[in-house]
Design a protein around this motif. Sequence first.
Motif, PDB file in Angstrom:
ATOM      1  N   SER A 161      17.479  10.225 -16.262  1.00 23.62           N
ATOM      2  CA  SER A 161      18.316   9.425 -15.359  1.00 23.62           C
ATOM      3  C   SER A 161      19.733   9.288 -15.894  1.00 23.62           C
ATOM      4  N   ILE A 162      19.872   9.161 -17.226  1.00 26.94           N
ATOM      5  CA  ILE A 162      21.220   9.060 -17.789  1.00 26.94           C
ATOM      6  C   ILE A 162      21.968  10.379 -17.600  1.00 26.94           C
ATOM      7  N   VAL A 163      21.267  11.497 -17.818  1.00 24.89           N
ATOM      8  CA  VAL A 163      21.903  12.807 -17.597  1.00 24.89           C
ATOM      9  C   VAL A 163      22.320  12.941 -16.134  1.00 24.89           C
ATOM     10  N   GLY A 164      21.443  12.478 -15.217  1.00 17.78           N
ATOM     11  CA  GLY A 164      21.780  12.532 -13.798  1.00 17.78           C
ATOM     12  C   GLY A 164      22.994  11.688 -13.467  1.00 17.78           C
ATOM     13  N   ALA A 165      23.057  10.479 -14.043  1.00 20.53           N
ATOM     14  CA  ALA A 165      24.200   9.608 -13.772  1.00 20.53           C
ATOM     15  C   ALA A 165      25.485  10.234 -14.284  1.00 20.53           C
ATOM     16  N   VAL A 166      25.415  10.822 -15.484  1.00 21.68           N
ATOM     17  CA  VAL A 166      26.619  11.468 -16.034  1.00 21.68           C
ATOM     18  C   VAL A 166      27.031  12.638 -15.144  1.00 21.68           C
ATOM     19  N   ALA A 167      26.038  13.429 -14.677  1.00 21.90           N
ATOM     20  CA  ALA A 167      26.357  14.588 -13.828  1.00 21.90           C
ATOM     21  C   ALA A 167      26.959  14.141 -12.505  1.00 21.90           C
ATOM     22  N   ILE A 168      26.496  13.000 -11.978  1.00 25.60           N
ATOM     23  CA  ILE A 168      27.033  12.535 -10.700  1.00 25.60           C
ATOM     24  C   ILE A 168      28.438  11.977 -10.877  1.00 25.60           C
ATOM     25  N   LEU A 169      28.660  11.262 -11.978  1.00 28.11           N
ATOM     26  CA  LEU A 169      29.942  10.575 -12.142  1.00 28.11           C
ATOM     27  C   LEU A 169      31.013  11.456 -12.766  1.00 28.11           C
ATOM     28  N   ARG A 170      30.645  12.673 -13.195  1.00 28.89           N
ATOM     29  CA  ARG A 170      31.632  13.510 -13.868  1.00 28.89           C
ATOM     30  C   ARG A 170      32.740  13.899 -12.889  1.00 28.89           C
ATOM     31  N   ARG A 171      33.969  13.717 -13.315  1.00 30.41           N
ATOM     32  CA  ARG A 171      35.085  14.017 -12.412  1.00 30.41           C
ATOM     33  C   ARG A 171      35.463  15.490 -12.440  1.00 30.41           C
ATOM     34  N   LYS A 172      35.599  16.040 -13.639  1.00 32.13           N
ATOM     35  CA  LYS A 172      36.035  17.428 -13.731  1.00 32.13           C
ATOM     36  C   LYS A 172      34.830  18.346 -13.821  1.00 32.13           C
ATOM     37  N   ALA A 173      34.881  19.455 -13.112  1.00 30.11           N
ATOM     38  CA  ALA A 173      33.832  20.450 -13.260  1.00 30.11           C
ATOM     39  C   ALA A 173      34.008  21.169 -14.588  1.00 30.11           C
ATOM     40  N   ARG A 174      32.942  21.795 -15.001  1.00 29.84           N
ATOM     41  CA  ARG A 174      33.043  22.525 -16.260  1.00 29.84           C
ATOM     42  C   ARG A 174      33.991  23.713 -16.093  1.00 29.84           C
ATOM     43  N   LYS A 175      34.676  24.055 -17.178  1.00 33.46           N
ATOM     44  CA  LYS A 175      35.677  25.120 -17.081  1.00 33.46           C
ATOM     45  C   LYS A 175      35.013  26.463 -16.858  1.00 33.46           C
ATOM     46  N   LYS A 176      35.755  27.324 -16.176  1.00 32.50           N
ATOM     47  CA  LYS A 176      35.206  28.649 -15.900  1.00 32.50           C
ATOM     48  C   LYS A 176      35.179  29.484 -17.180  1.00 32.50           C
ATOM     49  N   PRO A 177      34.292  30.474 -17.238  1.00 36.96           N
ATOM     50  CA  PRO A 177      34.205  31.303 -18.458  1.00 36.96           C
ATOM     51  C   PRO A 177      35.494  32.053 -18.750  1.00 36.96           C
ATOM     52  N   SER A 178      36.298  32.353 -17.704  1.00 39.27           N
ATOM     53  CA  SER A 178      37.533  33.097 -17.931  1.00 39.27           C
ATOM     54  C   SER A 178      38.605  32.219 -18.579  1.00 39.27           C
ATOM     55  N   ASP A 179      38.383  30.913 -18.531  1.00 41.71           N
ATOM     56  CA  ASP A 179      39.356  29.996 -19.101  1.00 41.71           C
ATOM     57  C   ASP A 179      39.393  30.155 -20.621  1.00 41.71           C
ATOM     58  N   PRO A 180      40.578  30.289 -21.230  1.00 39.17           N
ATOM     59  CA  PRO A 180      40.620  30.472 -22.692  1.00 39.17           C
ATOM     60  C   PRO A 180      40.100  29.248 -23.458  1.00 39.17           C
ATOM     61  N   GLU A 181      40.176  28.059 -22.848  1.00 33.62           N
ATOM     62  CA  GLU A 181      39.706  26.883 -23.574  1.00 33.62           C
ATOM     63  C   GLU A 181      38.206  26.674 -23.438  1.00 33.62           C
TER      64      GLU A 181
END
Lengths: 187, 115
Positions: free
Chosen positions: A163-183
């Motif tokens: 449930s905590i993982v779900g809450a974090v996934a729902i409340l996350r504002r930024k999506a994870r960076k794309k693989p092409s992103d250097p960072e």
Amino acid sequence: MLELTGVLLLFMVMAAIIAIETKDLLGAVISVTAVGFGSIIAFFYLRAPDVAIVPIVVEVVVLVILIRATLRAGLKTFIGNRPFFGYLVTVALLVVIFLAGIRVFGGLPAFGDPVVARIPDAPARAYIESGLEDTGATNVVTAVLLDYRAYDTLGEATVLFTSIVGAVAILRRKARKKPSDPEADEW
Amino acid sequence: MHYALVLMLFMIGLYGVVVKRNLIKIIISLIIMETAVNVFIVMVGYRSGGMAPIMQQTMATETFIRNSVDPLPQALVLTAIVIGLGVTALTISIAMRLYERYGTYDVREIRRLRG
């Protein structure tokens, strides 16, 4: 002692009515915490100290989360209910369920006379009788939680984690960076 | 009479879930129902004049068996309380997401789905 538990339950009922009927959302949140703390004191009177300690933390965490959801700039307060069959029909239905529930409680063992006191081979009786020899724990509740039903506790921890993982996934504002992103390598 | 009070608490929560249209109010009603159920399960195991299910050194086992309250409902409620925290956290985070998207907690406005 029984009267005190009844008074506490009455207090909880009143706090619940206030929590649901008040127009102030913050007041409602604080009232529902009052219900929770009333239940904590009731647990102490019902001889359940282990159960009483855990919800103290839970209530405070729920209060913080609810206040975080409630404190917003320009939160519109709106009064009124939503139509669900019609208000009167709903209340009548709830009263019918309440009366039926009273009848069901008539078939239960009376308050203060648990199953473990009347039936010699109730499972809880085995826990009380041989808990000390089996597990070495003087606290039978702990013995049940961490020895007899340890898989249950493991499942509980899994549910909490999920449930905590779900809450974090729902409340996350930024999506994870794309693989092409250097960072991307940093995360 | 105690059972009736707990049932009343549960019915208040059910009333809130069915009738209210503020999402936060609905979540609050869910928490109230959960508290009522937990108190009820612990009450089922209560023995009048009983003692907490913690054995003391100076006590004979027979005395303990005769006086202890039922430990099994307490252990189960302990699990249920923690899971209730998880459920509450998840529902509130969903409600906050809905507020960001629709700008209101009103379920009647949220019901009109866009897209």
